[in-house]
Design an enzyme around this catalytic site. Structure first.
Site, PDB file in Angstrom:
ATOM      1  N   GLU A 192     -44.264 -66.310  -5.252  1.00 28.52           N
ATOM      2  CA  GLU A 192     -44.080 -68.021  -5.774  1.00 28.52           C
ATOM      3  C   GLU A 192     -44.478 -68.136  -7.200  1.00 28.52           C
ATOM      4  OE1 GLU A 192     -44.369 -69.817  -1.073  1.00 28.52           O
ATOM      5  OE2 GLU A 192     -45.639 -70.218  -2.730  1.00 28.52           O
TER       6      GLU A 192
ATOM      7  N   LYS B 258     -19.413 -41.212 -21.391  1.00 25.20           N
ATOM      8  CA  LYS B 258     -20.403 -41.742 -21.981  1.00 25.20           C
ATOM      9  C   LYS B 258     -20.909 -43.220 -21.369  1.00 25.20           C
ATOM     10  CE  LYS B 258     -22.510 -42.422 -26.496  1.00 25.20           C
ATOM     11  NZ  LYS B 258     -23.204 -43.704 -26.435  1.00 25.20           N
TER      12      LYS B 258
END
Length: 668
Positions: free
Chosen positions: A35, A114
């Site tokens: 949290e 690529k």
DNA sequence: CCGCCTCGAGTTCT
DNA sequence: CTCGAGGCGG
């Protein structure tokens, strides 16, 4: 909006500080680590997106230095080199020429896509993942081991390959990237959470790897491809072997690499990959071509931090970075105030782009676009450039947030922008910008089709005071037009002829040309068919109008309002006096070969324009819709089709080419 | 009332 | 082409 964000930032800081106090001072933690991290993360992202919200006492500043300093340095044992680029097949041929001369014996290439992501080095000891880092400057990167561990595609333990002895220390290099589908999902979530969206998958991936909290990295759903073995391994003599070994070790390796024995074969591969680049679920921006044999690579060596044995063939870019010089307001024909980006000219996909729409204020805010930003501009899919978003890292602090002006930049009228509406408007119908735009629309091809009267001339006619209302077109003479600069006698004669010819266009196109709100080409046709004359339409009550198929309360009211306004009444009377036809030709008898069939057109047909094809279909009793749905009977597909083809395939709608359409038309 | 379908409006460069 | 919003059917 900004006030809401400011309030949220304040709230986050308060909760974080309270949590800190209870944890460190009272030793009574009240919230879980997760949290706490979520709060920190939200605050950090909020401040990153809106640096003006940052305060010196914010908990994000407690850690001090910029994020880059918070990762340990990651020195590379062998430098991570960059590659020389080639932008044409000729450059690839001269690359090949150099290799041929240097080696003097047969050699082969390995070609790999690529991937547009972030280069990463991974270190394994005794088959276990120990450390990983970014490329950095090539010699030293950042240690992002914890983040890389969250990427499921990266094996934490290597598999044992057959017949190869893996050394104790092994380094593997590759690309972290984000799938297009994951990128879109991520942006949808961020939008829902009110966070600015990422400009492209690469930025999202790079940002993900450099998150300080590994849990934030995990949420990005990053992927990985390995492409290089950076350690010597007994029995591995070529790049091709290395790729196979990487696969056996448990790494994802591109399935579309190819071994080529000549540069021409490699060039063909590059062309093929560029053509097919959209079929992959990840972005590739080129092809990497490497000399296959490691012994050859060694002989060729390295110059200026670039290996001589490899080159990157770069595809034509579809996106580019450029500076957003300014945001200006354009006034549309309906009075909408549309923000427009003034860009430092940049080449994208073969054209120079210097301007792009920003749609509306919500678009600017949601993407956190500021004047002075370095922005990413694309022309993906279509032709129209799009400002995707800023490169936040390039900010200098001098960027300015754009605000909608209070007054129309053209006529100075007070801007009308009701809360909740997407668009602000200039309420002044006589605003010169609106007059120009209305005139241009009236003369446009689908409306009254006045040849020679385009944006430039419309602007001149209005600024010279020659035309103030559409009706003035029909009282123009040579004398008045002689006042317009750079308009010769020949052009004047042609223009007058075109204006005279426009009188015969008929009711439907006239209605469309008048630019009544909510009345486009389609609705104008419906109204013309139903009422037959301007007088009948002007006399119709909203109820009469709503009786038409496709006309609801909104359109009915808009049409009735148009005819209630005295200025419009006058306009119509003047047009009538000039001899403009105000009736609709009797509708062609129904029952052609295509009657009841709905068509959608996409792409460029070989011998017909889109309008001609639509006209053929309509004259045969068919109708042409603008988008594909279950009700579409046929989709006519030309060259370079758009997303409609995808949709048609998904819905299983029959596809036609031009020849197929002609066959249907000829069937009687 | 919701979800689908369709239309309107704005849009860049050569 | 895409987004937003009006119209309409379930």
């Amino acid at each position: 909006m900004t006030a809401d964000l400011r309030e949220r930032a304040r709230e986050l800081r308060a909760r974080i500080e309270e949590a800190n106090y209870r944890y460190y001072v009272l030793d009574e933690p009240t919230i879980t680590d997760a949290e706490y991290d979520a709060l920190m993360r939200e605050l950090r992202e909020l401040e990153e997106a809106h640096p003006e919200l940052r305060t010196p006492d914010s908990p994000t500043q407690r850690v001090g230095a910029p994020p880059a300093k918070e990762f340990a340095p990651f020195p590379h044992r062998r430098p991570m080199l960059s590659l020389a680029n080639a932008f044409s097949s000729d450059e690839l041929r001269s690359f090949d020429e150099r290799i041929r001369k240097a080696l003097g014996e047969p050699y082969a290439y390995v070609c790999e896509p690529k991937i547009d992501g972030l280069a990463i080095a991974l270190e394994y000891r005794d088959g276990l993942f120990v450390r990983g880092g970014t490329r950095g400057d090539g010699h030293t990167g950042e240690d992002v081991t914890a983040n890389l561990r969250t990427i499921k595609a990266i094996p934490l333990r290597l598999r044992t390959p057959e017949a190869i002895a893996v050394p104790t220390e092994l380094e593997v290099r590759g690309e972290v990237y984000l799938r297009k589908s994951d990128f879109e999902a991520l942006n949808r979530e961020r939008e829902k959470a009110g966070l600015p969206s990422f400009a492209n998958p690469r930025n999202a991936a790079a940002g993900g790897v450099r998150q300080l909290d590994p849990r934030a990295t995990a949420e990005r759903r990053l992927s990985f491809f390995a492409y290089q073995l950076a350690s010597d391994v007994e029995g591995i003599r070529t790049q091709w072997d290395a790729l196979r070994l990487l696969r056996e070790l448990g790494f994802p390796v591109t399935p579309i690499a190819r071994r080529c024995t000549s540069i021409e074969e490699a060039i063909a591969y590059c062309e093929e990959r560029e053509r097919l680049r959209d079929e992959l679920d990840y972005e590739i921006d080129g092809v990497v071509i490497k000399v296959d044999a490691l012994a050859h690579q060694e002989r060729l060596g390295t110059v200026a931090r670039e290996p001589r044995w490899a080159i990157a063939f770069k595809f034509k870019p579809r996106e580019a970075r450029t500076r957003l010089l300014d945001i200006v307001i354009n006034v549309g024909r309906t009075g909408t105030l549309n923000p427009n980006a003034v860009l430092e000219p940049v080449q994208i996909g073969g054209v120079t782009v210097k301007s792009a729409t920003l749609h509306n204020m919500a678009y600017i805010r949601n993407n956190d676009i500021r004047i002075g930003d370095v922005v990413i501009v694309t022309r993906a899919g279509d032709v129209i450039p799009r400002v995707v978003g800023p490169i936040v890292e390039e900010r200098t602090g001098k960027e300015r947030i754009f605000e909608m002006p209070d007054r129309c930049p053209v006529c100075g009228s007070e801007v009308d922008w009701p809360p909740g509406e997407a668009l602000a408007r200039c309420p002044n119908a006589d605003c010169p910008a609106q007059v120009v735009e209305r005139l241009r629309h009236y003369a446009s091809r689908d409306a009254m089709d006045i040849e020679g009267l385009g944006a430039v001339l419309a602007e001149q006619l209005v600024t010279q005071g020659v035309v103030r209302s559409i009706a003035d077109l029909y009282t123009l003479d040579e004398l008045a037009l002689a006042r317009v600069p750079r308009l010769g006698p020949k052009s004047i004669a042609n223009l007058l002829r075109a204006i005279a010819a426009s009188k015969q266009r008929g009711l439907a196109r006239l209605l469309y040309g008048l630019g009544i709100r909510h009345v486009g080409a389609q609705t104008a046709q419906i109204l013309a068919d139903r009422f037959g004359s301007m007088d009948a339409l002007a006399a119709a009550s909203p109820d009469d109008l709503q009786a038409c198929e496709g006309i609801g309360p909104e359109i009915a009211e808009s049409v009735a309002l148009f005819f209630r306004q005295p200025a419009n009444r006058t306009l119509i009377e003047r047009l009538r006096a000039a001899g403009v036809v105000m009736t609709a030709p009797r509708r062609a008898a129904a029952g052609g070969p295509l009657s009841g069939k709905t068509f959608v057109l996409t792409g460029t047909l070989p011998s017909l324009t889109r309008e001609e094809a639509a006209e053929l279909i309509r004259s045969a009793g068919g109708s042409v819709a603008s988008s594909v749905s279950k009700k579409t009977d046929y989709v006519v597909v030309g060259d370079a089709p758009g997303s409609k083809l995808e949709k048609a395939r998904a819905l299983g709608i029959p596809l036609l080419d031009e020849a197929g359409l002609r066959r249907l038309l000829d069937r009687r």
